[in-house]
Design a protein around this motif. Structure first.
Motif, mmCIF file in Angstrom:
data_model
loop_
_atom_site.group_PDB
_atom_site.id
_atom_site.type_symbol
_atom_site.label_atom_id
_atom_site.label_comp_id
_atom_site.label_asym_id
_atom_site.label_seq_id
_atom_site.Cartn_x
_atom_site.Cartn_y
_atom_site.Cartn_z
ATOM 1 N N ILE A 57 16.030 -1.046 10.079
ATOM 2 C CA ILE A 57 17.078 -0.119 9.639
ATOM 3 C C ILE A 57 17.631 0.651 10.826
ATOM 4 C CG2 ILE A 57 17.477 1.999 8.305
ATOM 5 C CD1 ILE A 57 15.511 0.834 6.210
ATOM 6 N N ALA A 58 16.760 1.122 11.709
ATOM 7 C CA ALA A 58 17.214 1.849 12.895
ATOM 8 C C ALA A 58 18.027 0.951 13.814
ATOM 9 C CB ALA A 58 16.017 2.427 13.646
ATOM 10 N N LEU A 59 17.624 -0.295 13.940
ATOM 11 C CA LEU A 59 18.365 -1.239 14.769
ATOM 12 C C LEU A 59 19.762 -1.483 14.198
ATOM 13 C CD1 LEU A 59 17.905 -2.987 17.291
ATOM 14 C CD2 LEU A 59 17.243 -4.830 15.759
ATOM 15 N N ILE A 60 19.860 -1.628 12.898
ATOM 16 C CA ILE A 60 21.167 -1.808 12.254
ATOM 17 C C ILE A 60 22.034 -0.576 12.458
ATOM 18 C CG2 ILE A 60 22.297 -2.034 9.999
ATOM 19 C CD1 ILE A 60 19.911 -3.840 9.212
ATOM 20 N N ILE A 61 21.463 0.604 12.327
ATOM 21 C CA ILE A 61 22.225 1.847 12.528
ATOM 22 C C ILE A 61 22.709 1.952 13.969
ATOM 23 C CG2 ILE A 61 22.013 4.371 12.614
ATOM 24 C CD1 ILE A 61 20.189 4.133 10.141
ATOM 25 N N ILE A 63 23.243 -0.454 16.146
ATOM 26 C CA ILE A 63 24.270 -1.469 16.394
ATOM 27 C C ILE A 63 25.574 -1.065 15.738
ATOM 28 C CG2 ILE A 63 24.931 -3.853 15.883
ATOM 29 C CD1 ILE A 63 21.982 -4.597 16.355
ATOM 30 N N SER A 64 25.517 -0.556 14.513
ATOM 31 C CA SER A 64 26.742 -0.152 13.832
ATOM 32 C C SER A 64 27.402 1.049 14.529
ATOM 33 C CB SER A 64 26.478 0.148 12.372
ATOM 34 O OG SER A 64 25.654 1.283 12.256
ATOM 35 N N ARG A 65 26.627 1.960 15.054
ATOM 36 C CA ARG A 65 27.212 3.087 15.794
ATOM 37 C C ARG A 65 27.865 2.626 17.088
ATOM 38 N NH1 ARG A 65 22.830 8.029 15.405
ATOM 39 N NH2 ARG A 65 23.160 8.449 13.204
ATOM 40 N N HIS A 66 27.272 1.645 17.720
ATOM 41 C CA HIS A 66 27.814 1.133 18.970
ATOM 42 C C HIS A 66 29.123 0.373 18.716
ATOM 43 C CE1 HIS A 66 27.750 -0.209 23.095
ATOM 44 N NE2 HIS A 66 27.935 -1.453 22.681
ATOM 45 N N ILE A 67 29.188 -0.362 17.619
ATOM 46 C CA ILE A 67 30.382 -1.151 17.310
ATOM 47 C C ILE A 67 31.507 -0.271 16.800
ATOM 48 C CG2 ILE A 67 31.300 -2.943 15.772
ATOM 49 C CD1 ILE A 67 28.609 -4.348 16.019
ATOM 50 N N PHE A 68 31.200 0.644 15.900
ATOM 51 C CA PHE A 68 32.253 1.473 15.285
ATOM 52 C C PHE A 68 32.323 2.786 15.953
ATOM 53 C CE2 PHE A 68 30.770 -1.378 11.879
ATOM 54 C CZ PHE A 68 31.914 -2.135 11.762
#
Length: 68
Positions: A57-61, A63-68
């Motif tokens: 979950i932390a990895l997804i968060i 990655i999503s913060r880095h992309i968006f």
């Protein structure tokens, strides 16, 4: 370094680093009658599953913060 270790390194592809089959297989594996069954072992695997979920979950968060 020997040529064997160089061959092993060159065989790894980018796709192989992101295979999550073994991670998800850990959550959904069946009962094995040969595996020992003790309370402490079940708790250890339970804690491992929780920590893996939190990590994913932390990895997804991140990655999503880095992309968006």
């Amino acid at each position: 370094m020997t040529t064997e270790s160089n061959d092993k390194r060159s065989r790894n592809t980018f796709k192989e680093y992101f295979q999550l089959g073994e991670v998800f297989g850990y959550f959904f594996r069946g009962k094995d009658p040969n595996r020992p069954r003790s309370f402490s072992l079940r708790m250890m695997h339970g804690i491992n599953k929780i920590s893996l979920l939190i990590f994913l979950i932390a990895l997804i968060i991140l990655i999503s913060r880095h992309i968006f």
